[in-house]
Scaffold this active site. Structure first.
Site, PDB file in Angstrom:
ATOM      1  N   GLU A  33      -0.006 -53.340 -84.272  1.00  0.00           N
ATOM      2  CA  GLU A  33       1.241 -54.047 -83.977  1.00  0.00           C
ATOM      3  C   GLU A  33       2.337 -53.724 -84.989  1.00  0.00           C
ATOM      4  OE1 GLU A  33      -0.092 -58.105 -83.846  1.00  0.00           O
ATOM      5  OE2 GLU A  33      -0.719 -57.936 -81.763  1.00  0.00           O
ATOM      6  N   TRP A  36       5.326 -58.130 -88.389  1.00  0.00           N
ATOM      7  CA  TRP A  36       4.276 -59.071 -88.779  1.00  0.00           C
ATOM      8  C   TRP A  36       3.475 -58.600 -89.984  1.00  0.00           C
ATOM      9  CZ3 TRP A  36       2.661 -59.170 -83.041  1.00  0.00           C
ATOM     10  CH2 TRP A  36       3.403 -60.136 -82.369  1.00  0.00           C
ATOM     11  N   TYR A  82       0.499 -61.600 -74.882  1.00  0.00           N
ATOM     12  CA  TYR A  82       0.268 -63.045 -74.908  1.00  0.00           C
ATOM     13  C   TYR A  82       1.349 -63.657 -74.030  1.00  0.00           C
ATOM     14  CZ  TYR A  82      -3.025 -62.158 -78.590  1.00  0.00           C
ATOM     15  OH  TYR A  82      -4.107 -61.699 -79.291  1.00  0.00           O
ATOM     16  N   GLU A 129      -5.122 -56.629 -76.908  1.00  0.00           N
ATOM     17  CA  GLU A 129      -5.282 -58.069 -77.125  1.00  0.00           C
ATOM     18  C   GLU A 129      -4.601 -58.773 -75.963  1.00  0.00           C
ATOM     19  OE1 GLU A 129      -3.713 -59.639 -80.775  1.00  0.00           O
ATOM     20  OE2 GLU A 129      -4.828 -58.213 -81.987  1.00  0.00           O
TER      21      GLU A 129
END
Length: 175
Positions: free
Chosen positions: A3, A12, A75, A107
């Site tokens: 990521e 992040w 997500y 993910e």
């Protein structure tokens, strides 16, 4: 360098944070990826590695010559248990490399429905449901991606893992 671009470029992880020296972060990240590839493959002779690029932004893609699989994390809080194929994200990932590469859902919260994947031809190589968070236990907790039913109902999980298009560990051929 998972990521690397972060969510909407907020960085992040240390390898994706905003730089202060004027070098565009995507470029610096690409150099770091290519340096790791060169060192591990050419200096240390590791030729059995599978290079999975997990980027949310095509500007961060290091190049077809150093990537085997492209992947994306999703997500999707707006899915509302429709368990869609995530076609738009699949197509974005598929169109990132110049050379055709397998695409993985590295993910996810909601597990795409295998029938919708087939209908849309969004052939994810694999998916990995993110594990439960550190929040309160229970089937309604938004922190529980796997054990709860906030994201994936037990009926949906049974459907997915028994679907003929889904290969589980017990169905893998013996190598």
């Amino acid at each position: 360098m998972h990521e690397a671009s972060g969510y909407k470029g907020d960085g992040w992880f240390w390898w994706g944070r905003t730089r202060t020296d004027g070098v565009p972060q995507a470029y610096a990240n690409i150099l770091l990826w290519r340096h790791m590839f060169d060192r591990l493959v050419h200096r240390h002779g590791l030729h059995n590695l599978i290079w999975v690029w997990n980027g949310q932004d095509p500007a961060w893609y290091p190049g077809d010559d150093v990537v085997d699989i492209v992947s994306h994390d999703i997500y999707d809080g707006s899915d509302n248990k429709t368990y869609g194929s995530q076609l738009a994200t699949y197509q974005q990932a598929m169109n990132t490399p110049v050379e055709r590469k397998p695409v993985a859902l590295s993910e996810n919260s909601f597990i795409p429905d295998p029938d919708k994947i087939a209908a849309d031809k969004a052939w994810w190589l694999w998916f990995m449901v993110w594990n439960d968070g550190d929040g309160p236990a229970g089937v309604t907790s938004p922190n529980n991606f796997w054990t709860g039913e906030y994201y994936n109902t037990d009926a949906h999980k049974r459907k997915v893992y028994s679907h003929p298009n889904v290969i589980t560990l017990d169905k893998l051929p013996r190598f």
